[in-house]
Design a protein around this motif. Structure first.
Motif, short mmCIF file in Angstrom:
data_model
loop_
_atom_site.label_atom_id
_atom_site.label_comp_id
_atom_site.label_asym_id
_atom_site.label_seq_id
_atom_site.Cartn_x
_atom_site.Cartn_y
_atom_site.Cartn_z
N GLY A 70 18.11 57.24 -4.70
CA GLY A 70 18.85 56.79 -3.52
C GLY A 70 18.69 55.30 -3.30
O GLY A 70 19.65 54.60 -2.96
N ALA A 71 17.48 54.81 -3.47
CA ALA A 71 17.22 53.37 -3.30
C ALA A 71 17.95 52.57 -4.37
O ALA A 71 18.51 51.50 -4.07
CB ALA A 71 15.72 53.09 -3.34
N ASP A 78 24.61 47.32 -2.49
CA ASP A 78 24.36 46.04 -1.82
C ASP A 78 24.69 44.87 -2.74
O ASP A 78 25.27 43.88 -2.31
CB ASP A 78 22.91 45.94 -1.35
CG ASP A 78 22.59 46.88 -0.21
OD1 ASP A 78 23.54 47.38 0.43
OD2 ASP A 78 21.40 47.12 0.05
N LEU A 79 24.30 44.99 -3.99
CA LEU A 79 24.58 43.92 -4.95
C LEU A 79 26.09 43.76 -5.17
O LEU A 79 26.59 42.63 -5.22
CB LEU A 79 23.87 44.23 -6.27
CG LEU A 79 23.77 43.10 -7.28
CD1 LEU A 79 23.08 41.89 -6.68
CD2 LEU A 79 23.01 43.57 -8.51
N ASP A 80 26.81 44.86 -5.27
CA ASP A 80 28.27 44.79 -5.42
C ASP A 80 28.91 44.15 -4.20
O ASP A 80 29.82 43.32 -4.33
CB ASP A 80 28.85 46.19 -5.66
CG ASP A 80 28.51 46.74 -7.03
OD1 ASP A 80 28.13 45.94 -7.92
OD2 ASP A 80 28.63 47.97 -7.22
N ALA A 81 28.44 44.54 -3.02
CA ALA A 81 28.98 43.96 -1.78
C ALA A 81 28.69 42.46 -1.71
O ALA A 81 29.56 41.66 -1.31
CB ALA A 81 28.40 44.67 -0.56
#
Length: 140
Positions: A70-71, A78-81
């Motif tokens: 999950g992490a 988060d990295l893609d965003a």
């Protein structure tokens, strides 16, 4: 007085006997299967405890693996965003740079025309003197 001494002596003897009894380890029982470490019952109990410990360890490992998965997924999202926001920011910066360059060019062109207008006015052109000051917004 003699009676007190005897009572005191008996009390001291009783307390040392008690202390001695408390520090002496009990003798191991040699008969009976409950204390025999080689008995089948003890071996079976040990196997049960080992199986329970292994099951608990597997449960903890599975829970940790699920949490880590999950992490990892959240990290990737988060990295893609972040990368998408960075690309959008770069596009915005590039657009701002093009707009700023266009404004600078319009201002420079208006200033060049104004200098020509001032030169013409100082050299006797009343039409140049009466003309309005060039507006950079007209050079877009």
């Amino acid at each position: 007085m003699k009676m007190t001494s005897i009572a005191l002596a008996l009390t001291l003897l009783g307390s040392t006997a008690t202390v001695t009894a408390q520090t002496t380890p009990p003798a191991p029982a040699t008969s009976g299967s409950e204390n025999d470490v080689n008995s089948p019952d003890v071996a079976a109990a040990n196997r049960d405890v080992e199986a329970q410990a292994a099951a608990r360890q597997n449960a903890v490992t599975d829970a940790n693996a699920g949490a880590q998965a999950g992490a990892d997924a959240q990290y990737a999202a988060d990295l893609d965003a972040y990368r998408a926001a960075l690309r959008a920011h770069h596009r915005e910066v590039a657009l701002d740079a093009r707009i700023a360059e266009h404004k600078e060019r319009a201002y420079a062109d208006a200033m060049a025309d104004w200098r020509r207008q001032v030169y013409a006015c100082k050299h006797g052109s009343t039409r140049a003197c009466n003309a309005p000051t060039p507006d950079p917004a007209n050079y877009w």
